[in-house]
Design a protein around this motif. Structure first.
Motif, short mmCIF file in Angstrom:
data_model
loop_
_atom_site.label_atom_id
_atom_site.label_comp_id
_atom_site.label_asym_id
_atom_site.label_seq_id
_atom_site.Cartn_x
_atom_site.Cartn_y
_atom_site.Cartn_z
N LEU A 286 0.83 -1.21 0.00
CA LEU A 286 0.00 0.00 0.00
C LEU A 286 0.86 1.26 0.00
CD1 LEU A 286 -2.80 -1.07 2.53
CD2 LEU A 286 -2.96 -0.92 0.03
N ALA A 287 1.94 1.23 0.76
CA ALA A 287 2.84 2.40 0.80
C ALA A 287 3.53 2.60 -0.55
CB ALA A 287 3.87 2.22 1.91
N ALA A 288 3.88 1.50 -1.20
CA ALA A 288 4.60 1.58 -2.47
C ALA A 288 3.72 2.02 -3.62
CB ALA A 288 5.24 0.23 -2.79
N THR A 289 2.42 1.78 -3.52
CA THR A 289 1.52 2.03 -4.65
C THR A 289 0.53 3.16 -4.39
OG1 THR A 289 -0.07 0.40 -3.83
CG2 THR A 289 1.66 -0.38 -5.32
N GLY A 290 0.72 3.89 -3.30
CA GLY A 290 -0.22 4.96 -3.00
C GLY A 290 -1.57 4.46 -2.53
N GLY A 291 -1.57 3.30 -1.87
CA GLY A 291 -2.80 2.80 -1.28
C GLY A 291 -3.61 1.88 -2.15
N ARG A 292 -2.98 1.25 -3.15
CA ARG A 292 -3.74 0.40 -4.09
C ARG A 292 -3.35 -1.07 -3.99
NH1 ARG A 292 -3.31 2.53 -10.08
NH2 ARG A 292 -4.30 0.49 -10.36
N CYS B 158 -7.32 -12.15 3.19
CA CYS B 158 -8.58 -11.51 2.81
C CYS B 158 -8.98 -10.45 3.83
CB CYS B 158 -9.69 -12.56 2.68
SG CYS B 158 -9.55 -13.63 1.23
N ARG B 159 -8.80 -10.77 5.08
CA ARG B 159 -9.15 -9.83 6.15
C ARG B 159 -8.29 -8.56 6.07
NH1 ARG B 159 -11.58 -9.85 11.21
NH2 ARG B 159 -10.58 -8.50 12.78
N ALA B 160 -7.04 -8.70 5.65
CA ALA B 160 -6.14 -7.55 5.57
C ALA B 160 -6.37 -6.71 4.32
CB ALA B 160 -4.68 -8.04 5.61
N VAL B 161 -6.75 -7.35 3.22
CA VAL B 161 -6.81 -6.65 1.93
C VAL B 161 -8.23 -6.24 1.54
CG1 VAL B 161 -6.37 -6.89 -0.55
CG2 VAL B 161 -4.72 -7.78 1.11
N ALA B 162 -9.23 -7.05 1.86
CA ALA B 162 -10.60 -6.75 1.44
C ALA B 162 -11.07 -5.36 1.83
CB ALA B 162 -11.56 -7.82 1.96
N PRO B 163 -10.81 -4.87 3.07
CA PRO B 163 -11.27 -3.52 3.41
C PRO B 163 -10.75 -2.44 2.48
CG PRO B 163 -10.67 -4.72 5.39
CD PRO B 163 -10.22 -5.56 4.24
N VAL B 164 -9.52 -2.61 1.99
CA VAL B 164 -8.96 -1.64 1.04
C VAL B 164 -9.78 -1.63 -0.24
CG1 VAL B 164 -6.92 -1.03 -0.32
CG2 VAL B 164 -6.65 -1.96 2.00
N MET B 165 -10.10 -2.81 -0.74
CA MET B 165 -10.90 -2.92 -1.95
C MET B 165 -12.32 -2.39 -1.73
SD MET B 165 -9.80 -6.69 -3.35
CE MET B 165 -8.13 -7.02 -3.94
N ASP C 238 -13.33 -0.09 0.32
CA ASP C 238 -13.33 1.38 0.37
C ASP C 238 -13.15 1.99 -1.01
OD1 ASP C 238 -13.69 1.28 3.09
OD2 ASP C 238 -11.58 1.62 3.59
N CYS C 239 -12.43 1.27 -1.89
CA CYS C 239 -12.22 1.74 -3.26
C CYS C 239 -13.38 1.36 -4.18
CB CYS C 239 -10.92 1.19 -3.82
SG CYS C 239 -9.43 1.81 -3.01
N PHE D 160 -19.96 -4.02 -2.71
CA PHE D 160 -18.84 -3.08 -2.71
C PHE D 160 -18.06 -3.11 -4.03
CE2 PHE D 160 -19.75 -4.13 1.67
CZ PHE D 160 -19.73 -2.90 2.31
N GLY D 161 -18.56 -3.88 -5.01
CA GLY D 161 -17.89 -3.94 -6.30
C GLY D 161 -16.67 -4.83 -6.33
N VAL D 162 -16.54 -5.73 -5.35
CA VAL D 162 -15.38 -6.62 -5.26
C VAL D 162 -15.76 -8.01 -5.74
CG1 VAL D 162 -13.63 -7.62 -3.76
CG2 VAL D 162 -14.44 -5.29 -3.35
N ASN D 163 -15.00 -8.55 -6.68
CA ASN D 163 -15.24 -9.89 -7.22
C ASN D 163 -14.46 -10.93 -6.41
OD1 ASN D 163 -16.65 -8.85 -9.63
ND2 ASN D 163 -14.62 -8.11 -10.20
#
Length: 320
Positions: free
Chosen positions: A77-83, A122-129, A131-132, A176-179
């Motif tokens: 996330l830090a390397a990609t600007g939160g993506r 999934c628990r660590a990454v899904a919230p990022v997706m 929110d996006c 949330f638009g996540v597949n």
């Protein structure tokens, strides 16, 4: 380190990318399709064959450790600007042997890696997706998740859990638009057997000595000549998971679709076929156990199995 990401590039985090495995080839194929790939490995030296690719960055990641997962996700996330646009949960380990004789410590290790490790990511990454309002999670399951064959019951149980978890997650994340995609791989030549060091039988405490040849055959089934090459699996899977609306399941690899068809057979037929294929029928003879059914009944079962298999195969050909 900050990476400049173009709008049309996808940021992908993959677990289990050591050389020779499915994750390794998925990373290469995703990079070839223009993705920016962060390849997770427990030991960075195992990703040396990936680091020469300018689109791939190796990341130290142990999916069984909370701190390692949090650190790896934070790094990306830090390397990609939160993506993180795509998460591919590929890391896993094998487990072979009579189900009731496997040490519970080994059972716990396999579940912690194959299932809980996936849930941890999934628990660590899904919230990022979420929110996006976009993203794709790909969970690598197995044809064994459809039908559990003898000698791999624990491994199959972890993959069935992956399938069930993904089915629930897919519906929960859809608003949330996540597949969410399951890749149900069949027999694919990879490093999962090469990395396996557990004994197939405890010679000091087993009732399955006479079944050793069948167990050994099952152990090496995915590595025999003619199984699907790992690069071929990646070549087929990657274009599908990159779709805006990817399929819920991608079933591919040697024996994967025939295994899927077996799922629809009545249990009595399925059990009979599996016992013949994986040696437990012969084990019963070797143990001089009385046959539970007469020759006439066996004949009926065989014919019924053939009819069911034909119907199942026909259904699969028309539906896939």
């Amino acid at each position: 380190m900050t990476v400049t990401i173009a709008k049309d590039e996808r940021v992908v985090l993959i677990t289990g990318c050591s050389a020779g495995g499915i994750g390794h080839h998925l990373a290469l194929e995703l990079a070839a399709h223009g993705c920016r790939v962060f390849a997770g490995v427990r030991t960075l030296s195992k990703a040396q064959t990936l680091v020469d690719n300018p689109r791939i960055k190796a990341v130290e990641l142990d999916i069984t450790d909370d701190a390692s997962v949090d650190a790896a996700v934070a790094y990306v996330l830090a390397a990609t600007g939160g993506r993180i646009d795509m998460l591919v949960n590929n890391a896993g380990i094998h487990c072979v042997g009579p189900t009731v004789e496997l040490p519970l410590s080994q059972v716990q290790q396999v579940f912690n890696t194959n299932f809980i490790g996936m849930a941890r990511l999934c628990r660590a990454v899904a919230p990022v997706m979420m929110d996006c309002r976009q993203g794709t999670i790909v969970n690598v399951g197995s044809a064994s998740g459809y039908v559990a064959t003898p000698w791999v019951g624990i491994y199959a149980a972890t993959k069935a859990a992956v399938h069930a978890y993904s089915d629930s997650l897919r519906v929960e994340l859809a608003p949330f638009g996540v597949n969410v995609v399951v890749v149900a791989a069949g027999c694919v030549k990879s490093n999962i057997v090469d990395n396996y060091s557990e004994p197939l039988l405890d010679d000091n405490n087993t009732r399955y000595t006479m079944a050793r040849p069948a167990i050994e055959e099952k152990f090496g089934l995915s590595q025999v000549e003619g199984v699907t090459p790992t690069s071929q699996l990646a070549h087929v899977v990657v274009p599908k998971i990159l779709r805006c609306s990817p399929p819920a399941y991608i079933t591919y690899g040697t024996l994967s679709k025939s295994t899927w068809c077996v799922y629809f057979m009545p249990p009595v037929i399925r059990d009979y076929l599996l016992s013949r294929r994986y040696g437990t029928h012969q084990l019963a003879k070797d143990l001089q156990s009385p046959s539970p059914s007469s020759p006439a009944t066996n004949s009926v079962i065989v014919w019924a199995a053939l009819v069911a298999a034909a119907l199942g195969t026909t259904y699969a050909l028309f539906m896939l």
